[in-house]
Write a protein that holds these residues in place. Sequence first.
Motif, PDB file in Angstrom:
ATOM      1  N   GLU A  94       7.667  -8.752  -2.493  1.00  0.00           N
ATOM      2  CA  GLU A  94       6.655  -9.724  -2.084  1.00  0.00           C
ATOM      3  C   GLU A  94       6.772 -10.015  -0.595  1.00  0.00           C
ATOM      4  O   GLU A  94       5.773 -10.081   0.130  1.00  0.00           O
ATOM      5  N   GLN A  95       7.997 -10.194  -0.158  1.00  0.00           N
ATOM      6  CA  GLN A  95       8.229 -10.472   1.253  1.00  0.00           C
ATOM      7  C   GLN A  95       7.627  -9.380   2.124  1.00  0.00           C
ATOM      8  O   GLN A  95       6.929  -9.657   3.106  1.00  0.00           O
ATOM      9  N   ILE A  96       7.875  -8.149   1.743  1.00  0.00           N
ATOM     10  CA  ILE A  96       7.407  -7.044   2.571  1.00  0.00           C
ATOM     11  C   ILE A  96       5.890  -6.922   2.526  1.00  0.00           C
ATOM     12  O   ILE A  96       5.247  -6.622   3.534  1.00  0.00           O
ATOM     13  N   ALA A  97       5.312  -7.198   1.367  1.00  0.00           N
ATOM     14  CA  ALA A  97       3.858  -7.157   1.264  1.00  0.00           C
ATOM     15  C   ALA A  97       3.231  -8.168   2.231  1.00  0.00           C
ATOM     16  O   ALA A  97       2.265  -7.885   2.936  1.00  0.00           O
ATOM     17  N   TYR A 102       4.669  -9.461   4.928  1.00  0.00           N
ATOM     18  CA  TYR A 102       4.939  -9.007   6.292  1.00  0.00           C
ATOM     19  C   TYR A 102       3.900  -7.975   6.720  1.00  0.00           C
ATOM     20  O   TYR A 102       3.426  -7.976   7.849  1.00  0.00           O
ATOM     21  N   GLN A 103       3.547  -7.088   5.798  1.00  0.00           N
ATOM     22  CA  GLN A 103       2.581  -6.052   6.145  1.00  0.00           C
ATOM     23  C   GLN A 103       1.197  -6.621   6.421  1.00  0.00           C
ATOM     24  O   GLN A 103       0.465  -6.094   7.255  1.00  0.00           O
ATOM     25  N   ARG A 104       0.862  -7.689   5.733  1.00  0.00           N
ATOM     26  CA  ARG A 104      -0.435  -8.307   6.021  1.00  0.00           C
ATOM     27  C   ARG A 104      -0.430  -8.885   7.431  1.00  0.00           C
ATOM     28  O   ARG A 104      -1.436  -8.890   8.124  1.00  0.00           O
ATOM     29  N   GLU A 105       0.743  -9.373   7.871  1.00  0.00           N
ATOM     30  CA  GLU A 105       0.839 -10.007   9.188  1.00  0.00           C
ATOM     31  C   GLU A 105       0.972  -8.990  10.304  1.00  0.00           C
ATOM     32  O   GLU A 105       0.599  -9.246  11.443  1.00  0.00           O
ATOM     33  N   TYR A 106       1.551  -7.853   9.974  1.00  0.00           N
ATOM     34  CA  TYR A 106       1.850  -6.857  10.995  1.00  0.00           C
ATOM     35  C   TYR A 106       1.615  -5.486  10.374  1.00  0.00           C
ATOM     36  O   TYR A 106       2.488  -4.911   9.754  1.00  0.00           O
ATOM     37  N   ARG A 107       0.439  -4.968  10.600  1.00  0.00           N
ATOM     38  CA  ARG A 107      -0.043  -3.809   9.851  1.00  0.00           C
ATOM     39  C   ARG A 107       0.780  -2.545  10.089  1.00  0.00           C
ATOM     40  O   ARG A 107       0.878  -1.693   9.212  1.00  0.00           O
TER      41      ARG A 107
END
Lengths: 178, 178
Positions: A10-13, A15-20
Amino acid sequence: MPERLPTLDEQIAIYQREYRDLDPQVEKVVNALSRLDRRMNVAYGRQLATLGLTSPEWEVLKELVMAGSPYQLWPGTIAKRLGLTPAAMTHRIDRMLTQSLVTREPDPDNRVRVIIGLTDTGREKWLEVMRKASVFEEELLQDLSSPERGQLGELLTRLLRRVEDAQPDAGGRLTDLD
Amino acid sequence: MPERLPTLDEQIAIYQREYRDLDPQVEKVVNALSRLDRRMNVAYGRQLATLGLTSPEWEVLKELVMAGSPYQLWPGTIAKRLGLTPAAMTHRIDRMLTQSLVTREPDPDNRVRVIIGLTDTGREKWLEVMRKASVFEEELLQDLSSPERGQLGELLTRLLRRVEDAQPDAGGRLTDLD
DNA sequence: TGTGTAGTCTTTAGCATCGAACTTTAGCTT
DNA sequence: AAGCTAAAGTTCGATGCTAAAGACTACACA
């Protein structure tokens, strides 16, 4: 308002939304490492407490044992390895002296230096901690088969080699910063 | 008097001489983890410094971003996750307020509570750090092929699952202590 | 031999954290 | 309702850490 700690995925998901451009594979490894270390330290902290030791004291004991017989190091060396200032080291040793965990003697070869030595009490304490810790460590790894454990150790060692070669005494740098 | 940090394998060999029942495979994993985390934190610390951030501030930013939109958490939740006392949290937030990294507002649903929110400045800072950090992280993992990275991530995740299930909020215990 | 320079540890002042007491609020229980 | 208990966050005193300055020693070089 979430109370529950997000899982690693979940954390990484998020993070990916914030920093593609983030690499999820890399991020997973790095964040798992950091989460694991935090949890391990909590567990060690508990065991140390039951033996009347603090974690700063434990760090110093480990370094002295790791040095091998005759279990002696200079304060500056220990400080560098632990990422402390010399001042902090002075005070840590002061505290450990009162518990007879270590000794502090002048270095006969260089009068501006000092030698920190491990006492038998200190060595005993180290052993007690290790006995308790190894129970926890075995439990931590219980889901991994022996080949998996070996593989994990090997992969981690390869990472470690790179970073330790780049920061020989924790003073080097892995990337240029400015 | 050794100046040089023993390699991981040297360390474990010495540990085995001191404590014969030690499992070298387990010990290798655990100590590699701990060494890696230390080095990573040194590297992160450097990058944070160039951006005018401290590591305590960075920890809080991470938690708020990780919470996802609308980037809000209670102080107690953050404190628990970071292993801090509520008192320390109060002071950290105070400091971060002066830099407009976060906001502190009363919780409308419960007047004894407070809501910490991430500002746009804080979100920007997080992104800047991540951009720099991902360069370092990629460099750290450069010797591992993509399948190896995936495998490492998977093995670490399995360890993490065990310890996070055992210490749900860092308040549980993995082993009985007394 | 004298002097400069670098290095090691200690001292000091300022700051972050901890543990504990305190204030305030929420939610039960009767 | 009224009081009891539990929980959240702040305040307070003590401790360990850092950064910077200081005291002392060793080494290089003239």
